[in-house]
Design an enzyme around this catalytic site. Structure first.
Site, PDB file in Angstrom:
ATOM      1  N   LYS A 141      -2.732  59.811 -84.045  1.00  0.00           N
ATOM      2  CA  LYS A 141      -4.496  59.917 -84.747  1.00  0.00           C
ATOM      3  C   LYS A 141      -5.209  58.519 -85.399  1.00  0.00           C
ATOM      4  O   LYS A 141      -5.604  58.000 -85.051  1.00  0.00           O
ATOM      5  CB  LYS A 141      -3.518  60.394 -86.172  1.00  0.00           C
ATOM      6  CG  LYS A 141      -4.024  62.065 -85.450  1.00  0.00           C
ATOM      7  CD  LYS A 141      -4.534  62.016 -84.984  1.00  0.00           C
ATOM      8  CE  LYS A 141      -4.784  63.881 -84.809  1.00  0.00           C
ATOM      9  NZ  LYS A 141      -5.902  64.325 -84.319  1.00  0.00           N
ATOM     10  N   TYR A 178       2.578  62.183 -85.205  1.00  0.00           N
ATOM     11  CA  TYR A 178       1.404  62.475 -84.818  1.00  0.00           C
ATOM     12  C   TYR A 178       0.451  61.773 -86.104  1.00  0.00           C
ATOM     13  O   TYR A 178      -0.719  60.702 -85.545  1.00  0.00           O
ATOM     14  CB  TYR A 178       1.448  63.482 -86.322  1.00  0.00           C
ATOM     15  CG  TYR A 178       0.142  63.893 -86.521  1.00  0.00           C
ATOM     16  CD1 TYR A 178      -0.202  65.480 -85.396  1.00  0.00           C
ATOM     17  CD2 TYR A 178      -0.702  64.319 -87.382  1.00  0.00           C
ATOM     18  CE1 TYR A 178      -1.534  65.871 -85.045  1.00  0.00           C
ATOM     19  CE2 TYR A 178      -1.604  64.408 -87.378  1.00  0.00           C
ATOM     20  CZ  TYR A 178      -2.501  65.673 -86.812  1.00  0.00           C
ATOM     21  OH  TYR A 178      -3.112  66.200 -87.307  1.00  0.00           O
ATOM     22  N   SER A 220     -10.065  63.752 -86.197  1.00  0.00           N
ATOM     23  CA  SER A 220      -8.891  63.098 -86.422  1.00  0.00           C
ATOM     24  C   SER A 220      -8.235  64.030 -87.498  1.00  0.00           C
ATOM     25  O   SER A 220      -8.377  65.291 -87.855  1.00  0.00           O
ATOM     26  CB  SER A 220      -8.976  62.193 -86.853  1.00  0.00           C
ATOM     27  OG  SER A 220      -8.518  60.539 -87.046  1.00  0.00           O
TER      28      SER A 220
END
Length: 599
Positions: free
Chosen positions: A492, A488, A474
């Site tokens: 995550k 992004y 992660s």
């Protein structure tokens, strides 16, 4: 402790110090004569101290009432006492000259003030504990608890036959069968610990918890009884201590001590590693492990309870002690034998995105550890070239949107999959308004649905074999978002929620999950091949976009974290019976975990 006991302590201490000094060391010619006693005779000490033999004899028998400081200094010089021994002699005299009918000196306070606890928590990258004179660990920061994990494990938890007992270093050293494996210099540390307890007994002869501890250890450990009878004393100041840690491996740490002026009897211990050393890397690894595995705030410490007749308690068997450790919350802190047994189990690793960057390092580390590796990527030939050949390597083409064929190839070659590493990913950077919907979806598809797809294909294999570990790489962006990270971070955050929710679903089948949140490592995430910057189309963002892109491009390849060290850490974590649900990798990642998301 009564007057007779105090006189015995004085006599035995002076006799033991006298026995350690030879005539030659004292500058007294021996003329080759046979001597009936080791060391100096009483009359020789009296001569060196410039007092009469009868007077010194009375002193040695404990008759110290009215003795002057100058005489004590003369005796200390004659016996060549060091600073700790001089202080101990003065303590013995002070307490011997205090009437037993007076109120005894108050035992040291056991509770640690909130301000000191905040100080401990503020020390990052440093293992720190607060201890008292009987070697109880009263408080510790996160890294301190991780460093002394076996000592905390050894202490009976709340609700057993000794409720509320604090972790005690002396009890661990002499009664726990794993202590000699944890401390490579166990014998020297044991002797030093007894000497510090002897010093504390001189300062506080009426400290019941201390006298009970000494009675217990003297009854249950022959070595402790022998060392206690030696009357050696010591003051802890600074030095080096070596550990063979069940999680971090071998550590050589420098320690410093600081007596807390406002809290009599409490001492702050700090442990640091030499910069650039292997121990510094091991300590950093332990800090990351602790941030992911241990609770930030431990249960409040309870002052030691005086159990009835502790000296009569039967010694714990090795089986009893081992079972206590297994029942303790920190079960991953295993014995050396258990560690070696686990290391001997070679596993099959399935790694996505192994053609470059961190995936390559993980594949190499797994192969170096003797494991079998299925390294995947879009181009199997490039993957094999990056990782290196060998009979334990299978390079397979993989599209993360459909992993069925790659999983089947792995099982066909090696028969199982023990560790799945979801590492493949990319990075779409930019301000939310400038990232196109298509790029946002691509980010989510690759970084979130990609690991889901591969894991979905691997889980039937792991369920059939009733074991497995799913490792998903992660990011700290999944813990705390930030500017230029909307796509992004969204992917995550999704990975974090998915993997955390998956864990209890697959646990009944013997399958574990672990999220890895790296900080800034020297991977290829910021390289042109991995990072896609949104086109600057809105004037309001133009200058900030230019500055951010320039800064990130300058960081490519200059990040502080070493991916090879992270890969080694993952190999070690995969050997644990209970790997952490999350692993914060790197000091910057640990800081994100400690501070949490910005509110």
């Amino acid at each position: 402790m009564g007057d007779v006991d105090r006189k015995d302590d004085i006599r035995e201490f002076l006799v033991s110090r006298r026995a350690k000094i030879s005539p030659e060391q004292a500058g007294i010619p021996s003329y080759g004569e046979l001597r009936r006693v080791p060391g100096l005779r009483r009359e020789e000490v009296a001569q060196l101290a410039r007092v009469s033999t009868d007077y010194y004899t009375r002193l040695e028998r404990g008759s110290l009432r009215g003795v002057s400081d100058s005489v004590l200094e003369a005796v200390a010089s004659a016996l060549q006492l060091d600073a700790a021994e001089r202080a101990h002699l003065m303590d013995l005299v002070r307490t011997a000259n205090t009437s037993s009918r007076r109120a005894p000196r108050r035992p040291p306070e056991q509770r640690v003030r909130p301000g000191v606890l905040r100080l401990l928590d503020g020390l990052t990258g440093v293992a720190a504990t607060v201890q008292n004179g009987r070697s109880d660990i009263l408080a510790a920061n996160l890294l301190g608890r991780a460093l002394y994990g076996p000592v905390f494990t050894s202490a009976p938890p709340m609700g057993t036959d000794t409720p509320g007992r604090l972790p005690n270093q002396a009890r661990y050293l002499f009664l726990d069968p794993g202590a000699d494996g944890f401390y490579p210099d166990w014998r020297a540390i044991a002797a030093s610990t007894v000497a510090m307890l002897r010093s504390e007994a001189g300062r506080n002869p009426h400290y019941r918890a201390l006298t009970d501890l000494v009675g217990e250890l003297a009854t249950r450990s022959g070595l402790f009884a022998a060392l206690w009878a030696g009357h050696d004393v010591r003051i802890h100041t600074t030095g080096t201590k070596r550990f063979h840690h069940p999680v971090a491996g071998d550590l050589s740490l420098q320690y410093e001590t600081l007596d807390l002026p406002g809290d009599e009897g409490q001492t702050l211990f700090t442990f640091t590693a030499e910069p650039g050393s292997a121990s510094e890397n091991a300590l950093a690894f332990l800090a990351s492990w602790a941030a992911s595995r241990l609770p930030k705030q431990p249960p409040p410490a309870t002052p030691p309870v005086d159990p009835p007749s502790p000296a009569c308690a039967p010694p714990r068997s090795r089986e009893h002690a081992t079972q206590e450790r297994r029942d303790h919350p920190m079960t991953e802190l295993k014995t050396n034998a258990e560690q070696k047994e686990n290391l001997a189990e070679m596993k099959v690793w399935f790694i996505t995105g192994a053609g470059r960057g961190m995936g390559t390092d993980i594949a190499k580390a797994a192969l170096a550890a003797g494991h079998k590796v299925v390294a995947t990527g879009r181009n199997p030939e490039k993957v094999a070239q990056a990782v290196g050949g060998g009979e334990n390597l299978l390079a397979v083409k993989l599209d993360v949107t459909d992993a069925t064929a790659a999983i089947a190839a792995a099982v066909d070659r090696f028969g199982r999959i023990d560790v799945l590493v979801n590492n493949a990913g990319n990075f779409y950077a930019g301000f939310f308004e400038e990232i196109t919907p298509a790029d946002f979806r691509t980010q989510i598809e690759t970084t979130l649905f990609g690991p889901m797809s591969v894991t979905r294909a691997a889980l039937p294999v792991m369920r059939a074999q009733s074991s497995g570990l799913v490792v998903t790489i992660s990011s700290t962006a999944g813990i705390a978002g930030g500017e230029f990270l909307t796509a992004y971070a969204a992917s995550k955050f999704g990975v974090e929620g998915w993997a955390e929710s998956l864990a209890p679903e697959v646990a009944p089948f013997g399958i574990r999950t672990m999220l890895v949140e790296p900080g800034f490592f020297r991977t290829e995430l910021l390289s042109p091949e991995s990072t896609h910057y949104a086109e600057s189309t809105i004037g309001d963002y133009a200058e900030r976009t230019r500055q951010t892109v320039a800064a990130w491009r300058s960081m490519d390849g200059q990040q502080g974290g070493d991916p090879a060290k992270l890969a080694d850490a993952l190999i070690r974590l995969a050997e644990l019976d209970e790997p952490p649900l999350r692993f914060a990798a790197g000091a910057d990642a640990v800081e994100v975990f400690e501070t949490g998301p910005r509110l």
